[in-house]
Design a protein around this motif. Structure first.
Motif, PDB file in Angstrom:
ATOM      1  N   LEU A 258       0.821  -1.206   0.000  1.00  0.00           N
ATOM      2  CA  LEU A 258       0.000   0.000   0.000  1.00  0.00           C
ATOM      3  C   LEU A 258       0.856   1.258   0.000  1.00  0.00           C
ATOM      4  N   ALA A 259       1.953   1.241   0.741  1.00  0.00           N
ATOM      5  CA  ALA A 259       2.847   2.393   0.780  1.00  0.00           C
ATOM      6  C   ALA A 259       3.391   2.697  -0.613  1.00  0.00           C
ATOM      7  N   PHE A 260       3.793   1.662  -1.336  1.00  0.00           N
ATOM      8  CA  PHE A 260       4.291   1.860  -2.695  1.00  0.00           C
ATOM      9  C   PHE A 260       3.202   2.433  -3.595  1.00  0.00           C
ATOM     10  N   ALA A 261       1.986   1.871  -3.498  1.00  0.00           N
ATOM     11  CA  ALA A 261       0.887   2.344  -4.348  1.00  0.00           C
ATOM     12  C   ALA A 261       0.552   3.800  -4.057  1.00  0.00           C
ATOM     13  N   GLN A 262       0.545   4.162  -2.781  1.00  0.00           N
ATOM     14  CA  GLN A 262       0.230   5.541  -2.421  1.00  0.00           C
ATOM     15  C   GLN A 262       1.320   6.502  -2.895  1.00  0.00           C
ATOM     16  N   ALA A 263       2.566   6.100  -2.772  1.00  0.00           N
ATOM     17  CA  ALA A 263       3.654   6.949  -3.259  1.00  0.00           C
ATOM     18  C   ALA A 263       3.596   7.091  -4.773  1.00  0.00           C
ATOM     19  N   ARG A 264       3.237   6.026  -5.434  1.00  0.00           N
ATOM     20  CA  ARG A 264       3.163   6.057  -6.894  1.00  0.00           C
ATOM     21  C   ARG A 264       2.068   6.997  -7.377  1.00  0.00           C
ATOM     22  N   SER A 265       0.988   7.103  -6.624  1.00  0.00           N
ATOM     23  CA  SER A 265      -0.102   8.003  -6.997  1.00  0.00           C
ATOM     24  C   SER A 265       0.006   9.356  -6.305  1.00  0.00           C
ATOM     25  N   SER A 266       1.196   9.651  -5.749  1.00  0.00           N
ATOM     26  CA  SER A 266       1.490  10.947  -5.106  1.00  0.00           C
ATOM     27  C   SER A 266       0.622  11.221  -3.896  1.00  0.00           C
ATOM     28  N   GLU A 267       0.189  10.159  -3.219  1.00  0.00           N
ATOM     29  CA  GLU A 267      -0.517  10.309  -1.950  1.00  0.00           C
ATOM     30  C   GLU A 267       0.502  10.257  -0.808  1.00  0.00           C
ATOM     31  N   ALA A 269       2.336   8.575   1.788  1.00  0.00           N
ATOM     32  CA  ALA A 269       2.599   7.153   2.031  1.00  0.00           C
ATOM     33  C   ALA A 269       3.313   6.911   3.347  1.00  0.00           C
ATOM     34  N   GLN A 270       3.591   7.957   4.117  1.00  0.00           N
ATOM     35  CA  GLN A 270       4.414   7.792   5.311  1.00  0.00           C
ATOM     36  C   GLN A 270       3.733   6.918   6.356  1.00  0.00           C
ATOM     37  N   ALA A 271       2.431   7.107   6.556  1.00  0.00           N
ATOM     38  CA  ALA A 271       1.720   6.313   7.569  1.00  0.00           C
ATOM     39  C   ALA A 271       1.713   4.832   7.196  1.00  0.00           C
ATOM     40  N   ALA A 272       1.466   4.528   5.924  1.00  0.00           N
ATOM     41  CA  ALA A 272       1.455   3.127   5.491  1.00  0.00           C
ATOM     42  C   ALA A 272       2.850   2.517   5.603  1.00  0.00           C
ATOM     43  N   GLY A 273       3.874   3.291   5.222  1.00  0.00           N
ATOM     44  CA  GLY A 273       5.240   2.786   5.335  1.00  0.00           C
ATOM     45  C   GLY A 273       5.630   2.505   6.769  1.00  0.00           C
ATOM     46  N   GLN A 274       5.231   3.390   7.684  1.00  0.00           N
ATOM     47  CA  GLN A 274       5.552   3.181   9.091  1.00  0.00           C
ATOM     48  C   GLN A 274       4.792   1.997   9.662  1.00  0.00           C
ATOM     49  N   ARG A 275       3.543   1.818   9.221  1.00  0.00           N
ATOM     50  CA  ARG A 275       2.768   0.669   9.695  1.00  0.00           C
ATOM     51  C   ARG A 275       3.450  -0.640   9.262  1.00  0.00           C
ATOM     52  N   ALA A 276       3.962  -0.674   8.043  1.00  0.00           N
ATOM     53  CA  ALA A 276       4.663  -1.873   7.571  1.00  0.00           C
ATOM     54  C   ALA A 276       5.891  -2.158   8.431  1.00  0.00           C
ATOM     55  N   LEU A 277       6.656  -1.115   8.729  1.00  0.00           N
ATOM     56  CA  LEU A 277       7.847  -1.294   9.570  1.00  0.00           C
ATOM     57  C   LEU A 277       7.473  -1.747  10.975  1.00  0.00           C
ATOM     58  N   ASP A 278       6.403  -1.171  11.526  1.00  0.00           N
ATOM     59  CA  ASP A 278       5.977  -1.529  12.879  1.00  0.00           C
ATOM     60  C   ASP A 278       5.527  -2.982  12.960  1.00  0.00           C
ATOM     61  N   GLU A 279       4.777  -3.420  11.945  1.00  0.00           N
ATOM     62  CA  GLU A 279       4.305  -4.809  11.957  1.00  0.00           C
ATOM     63  C   GLU A 279       5.472  -5.776  11.863  1.00  0.00           C
ATOM     64  N   GLY A 304      11.378  -3.960   3.176  1.00  0.00           N
ATOM     65  CA  GLY A 304      12.629  -3.322   2.803  1.00  0.00           C
ATOM     66  C   GLY A 304      12.531  -2.576   1.493  1.00  0.00           C
ATOM     67  N   ALA A 305      11.770  -3.119   0.550  1.00  0.00           N
ATOM     68  CA  ALA A 305      11.623  -2.457  -0.747  1.00  0.00           C
ATOM     69  C   ALA A 305      10.920  -1.107  -0.615  1.00  0.00           C
ATOM     70  N   SER A 306       9.982  -1.013   0.319  1.00  0.00           N
ATOM     71  CA  SER A 306       9.186   0.225   0.469  1.00  0.00           C
ATOM     72  C   SER A 306       9.554   1.027   1.710  1.00  0.00           C
ATOM     73  N   ARG A 307      10.648   0.720   2.378  1.00  0.00           N
ATOM     74  CA  ARG A 307      10.907   1.319   3.688  1.00  0.00           C
ATOM     75  C   ARG A 307      11.103   2.833   3.629  1.00  0.00           C
ATOM     76  N   TRP A 308      11.521   3.368   2.474  1.00  0.00           N
ATOM     77  CA  TRP A 308      11.723   4.814   2.404  1.00  0.00           C
ATOM     78  C   TRP A 308      10.408   5.585   2.457  1.00  0.00           C
ATOM     79  N   ALA A 309       9.286   4.880   2.297  1.00  0.00           N
ATOM     80  CA  ALA A 309       7.996   5.563   2.429  1.00  0.00           C
ATOM     81  C   ALA A 309       7.798   6.095   3.836  1.00  0.00           C
ATOM     82  N   ALA A 310       8.390   5.430   4.829  1.00  0.00           N
ATOM     83  CA  ALA A 310       8.219   5.846   6.223  1.00  0.00           C
ATOM     84  C   ALA A 310       9.090   7.030   6.589  1.00  0.00           C
ATOM     85  N   ALA A 311      10.104   7.312   5.789  1.00  0.00           N
ATOM     86  CA  ALA A 311      11.011   8.432   6.088  1.00  0.00           C
ATOM     87  C   ALA A 311      10.400   9.743   5.631  1.00  0.00           C
TER      88      ALA A 311
END
Length: 486
Positions: A258-267, A269-279, A304-311
Motif C-alpha cells: 500500500l505504501a508503494f501504491a500511495q507513493a506512486r499516486s502521489s498520496e 505514504a508515510q503512515a502506510a510505510g511506518q505501519r509496515a515497519l511496525d508490523e 525493505g523495498a518500500s521502507r523509504w515511504a516511512a522516512a
C-alpha cells in the motif's frame, strides 16, 4: 459456495472413500467398469446386491454398482449430523483427504438444522480447499498423484467449491476463492483461531492476480488491510504467539504494498510505510515456527523495498552551490524524471537526466564526501527496489548505472532490494551495499564491498560484522533504518 442442493435429492447417500473406485455394470469384479470414481464423490444408493451397492452417479449421469466397502453410506438426516461432524473433524487435518472431507462437510450441512450450523464446518471447508489448491499449485506433488489430484478438484467443484487460477513463472497458480472463509468472518460465534485462519486465507500474497491494473491492485490491497484489521484486540489477545506472528507478517507485506501504491499516486505514504515497519518489528523471531521462516524473509523484503515511504520527505532548498544535487521533475503522465543539477546547470540544462515509471525515493539520496558519486533508491515495483549510482567520469561527464537486487525477473515471483550502506574514503574508494532477494524460490541476503569505479564486488558476507569496511564506514542512517539487520 457448498452446493448442498446437490445432495438434497439423495435419500440415501454413499460417499466414495477410496480413490480409483470402479463403477461397474453389474455386481461382480469381472464386470466392465463404467467409470472411475474418486474419494469425495457422492452417489445415490438405490439398492444392494451381492456385497455391492446399486448407485446412481448424478455428476456423470450414469448408474452402476460399487463395492460396499469402498463407500460410506449415510442418510444425511438430522440425527446423522453429530456423526458427520465428528468424521469431518477427523478428516480435515489429513493431507490428501481434502475431497473426502469436503464431501462430509456438504453432507453435514445438509443434515444439520440451520440453527445448529456454526463456523466450524465452514472453517474446515476453507482450510481443506486452500490446502488442496496449494498442493495443486505445487511443482513437486508427492502426497497425491496428479490424476487423483485433478479428479479431487473436479469432485469438490460439484459441491460448489470454486477456484481462481492464473499463470506464474510458467506454472498454473490455483487459489481457493475464499467463500467459506468469508462466512466464518460473518459469524459472531467464530473463535479467534477460526477468524485468524479465515483472515490469512483471504489475504495471501501469492493469490493476487498478476494482471491487475495498479488501481485495482491498490483497491485490493486496501481490502486486504481491512480484513487483516477485522480481528478485535480481545480476540488477538488469546491467540498463540506463532499465530500472531503470521498476522503481523501478512500485515507488514500488505502495508508495504500500500505504501508503494500511495507513493506512486502521489498520496501521503508515510503512515502506510511506518505501519509496515511496525508490523515487521513486532514479529517475535523466537516464536516463529519453521514453516513461517520463508514468509518472514519475504515480508522483510517487501518492507525493505518500500521502507523509504516511512522516512520524511526532504525539506529545504538544496545547496547546489556546494555540490551537484538530485531533483525530480514530472515527465509523461505517470513518469518521474531525475535530474542532476549544480550552480551552472539548472533543470533546463541538467548534468544528467533519467526518467522512470517507478517511485524515486529522493529522501534516500546520498553523496560521497567529494561530491563525485551519488546514489538514490528507485522502486519500479512493490517488491523490487533498485539503486541508481551516478558517477563523475574522468572526462567530467556524469553516468548512471542501475544496480538491481539480483539477476532475477521482477515481473514474475522474484523480489528484492539493494541499498547504499556506506562509502569507504581514501585512495581506494569503495561503496558498501546491502542486498536481499528471493529469486527462483531461493532467498539470499548479503553485504558487499564494491570497488569504484567499476562497481564490481570485492568482498561480500552474509553478515556485516565479518567485513572490516562495514565496521569502520557503514552509514549511521542506513544502520538505523534498514531491515536487513533484523
Amino acid at each position: 459456495m457448498i452446493a448442498t442442493t446437490t445432495l438434497a435429492a439423495l435419500a440415501s447417500l454413499a460417499i466414495v472413500t477410496q480413490d480409483a473406485t470402479s463403477l461397474r455394470a453389474s455386481p461382480a469384479d469381472s464386470a466392465p467398469a463404467q467409470a472411475q470414481l474418486w474419494q469425495g464423490n457422492a452417489l445415490e444408493v438405490r439398492g444392494e446386491r451381492l456385497g455391492y451397492l446399486q448407485v446412481w452417479d448424478h455428476q456423470r449421469e450414469r448408474g452402476g454398482y460399487v463395492k460396499a466397502g469402498q463407500v460410506r453410506v449415510t442418510e444425511a438426516r438430522e440425527a446423522d449430523a453429530p456423526e458427520l461432524l465428528a468424521i469431518l473433524r477427523f478428516v480435515k487435518d489429513s493431507p490428501g483427504s481434502e475431497a473426502l472431507g469436503i464431501a462430509y462437510a456438504a453432507a453435514y450441512l445438509k443434515a444439520a438444522p440451520a440453527r445448529e450450523i456454526g463456523p466450524e464446518a465452514f472453517d474446515a471447508i476453507g482450510t481443506m480447499a486452500e490446502r488442496l489448491a496449494r498442493r495443486a499449485s505445487g511443482r513437486n506433488n508427492t502426497v497425491t498423484p496428479s490424476m487423483a489430484l485433478s479428479a479431487h478438484l473436479d469432485g469438490v467443484g460439484a459441491y460448489g467449491v470454486r477456484w481462481t487460477s492464473f499463470e506464474r513463472e510458467g506454472a498454473v497458480q490455483l487459489c481457493y476463492d475464499g467463500e467459506a472463509f468469508r462466512r466464518v468472518l460473518a459469524m459472531a460465534q467464530a473463535t479467534p483461531e477460526q477468524q485468524a485462519r479465515a483472515v490469512l486465507g483471504l489475504t495471501r500474497h501469492d493469490c493476487l492476480d498478476p494482471t491487475l491494473k495498479p488501481a485495482e491492485r491498490e483497491a485490493h490491497d486496501r481490502w486486504r488491510a481491512e480484513v487483516l484489521d477485522k480481528m478485535s484486540p480481545a480476540a488477538q489477545a488469546v491467540l498463540p504467539e506463532w499465530t500472531l506472528n503470521k498476522l503481523r507478517l501478512r500485515r507488514a507485506g500488505v502495508w508495504a504494498s500500500l505504501a508503494f501504491a500511495q507513493a506512486r499516486s502521489s498520496e501521503g505514504a508515510q503512515a502506510a510505510g511506518q505501519r509496515a515497519l511496525d508490523e515487521l518489528a513486532g514479529v517475535r523471531a523466537g516464536e516463529l515456527i519453521e514453516e513461517d521462516q520463508a514468509e518472514y524473509n519475504d515480508a522483510a523484503i517487501r518492507v525493505g523495498a518500500s521502507r523509504w515511504a516511512a522516512a520524511p520527505a526532504p525539506t529545504g532548498t538544496p545547496d547546489i552551490a556546494r555540490r551537484p544535487t538530485l531533483i525530480q521533475q514530472a515527465g509523461e503522465p505517470g513518469e518521474t524524471c531525475l535530474l542532476l543539477v549544480d550552480a551552472q546547470h539548472d533543470a533546463r540544462q541538467p548534468l544528467l537526466r533519467r526518467c522512470t515509471w517507478g517511485v524515486v525515493w529522493l529522501n534516500s539520496a546520498s553523496t560521497d564526501p567529494g561530491g563525485s558519486l551519488l546514489t538514490v533508491a528507485v522502486q519500479p515495483l512493490a517488491t523490487w527496489r533498485e539503486l541508481w549510482v551516478i558517477r563523475l567520469q574522468a572526462d567530467r561527464t556524469w553516468t548512471l548505472e542501475v544496480l538491481p537486487p539480483a539477476p532475477g525477473n521482477p515481473l514474475g515471483a522474484d523480489m528484492g532490494y539493494v541499498e547504499y550502506a556506506g562509502y569507504v574514503t581514501g585512495a581506494d574508494p569503495r561503496l558498501l551495499l546491502a542486498r536481499e532477494s528471493r529469486t527462483e524460490g531461493r532467498w539470499s541476503r548479503r553485504f558487499e564491498v564494491a570497488r569504484l569505479p567499476t562497481l564490481t564486488t570485492d568482498k561480500f558476507a552474509s553478515t556485516p560484522q565479518i567485513l572490516a569496511a562495514f565496521q569502520r564506514f557503514q552509514d549511521a542512517g542506513w544502520k538505523r533504518g534498514t531491515v536487513s539487520l533484523r
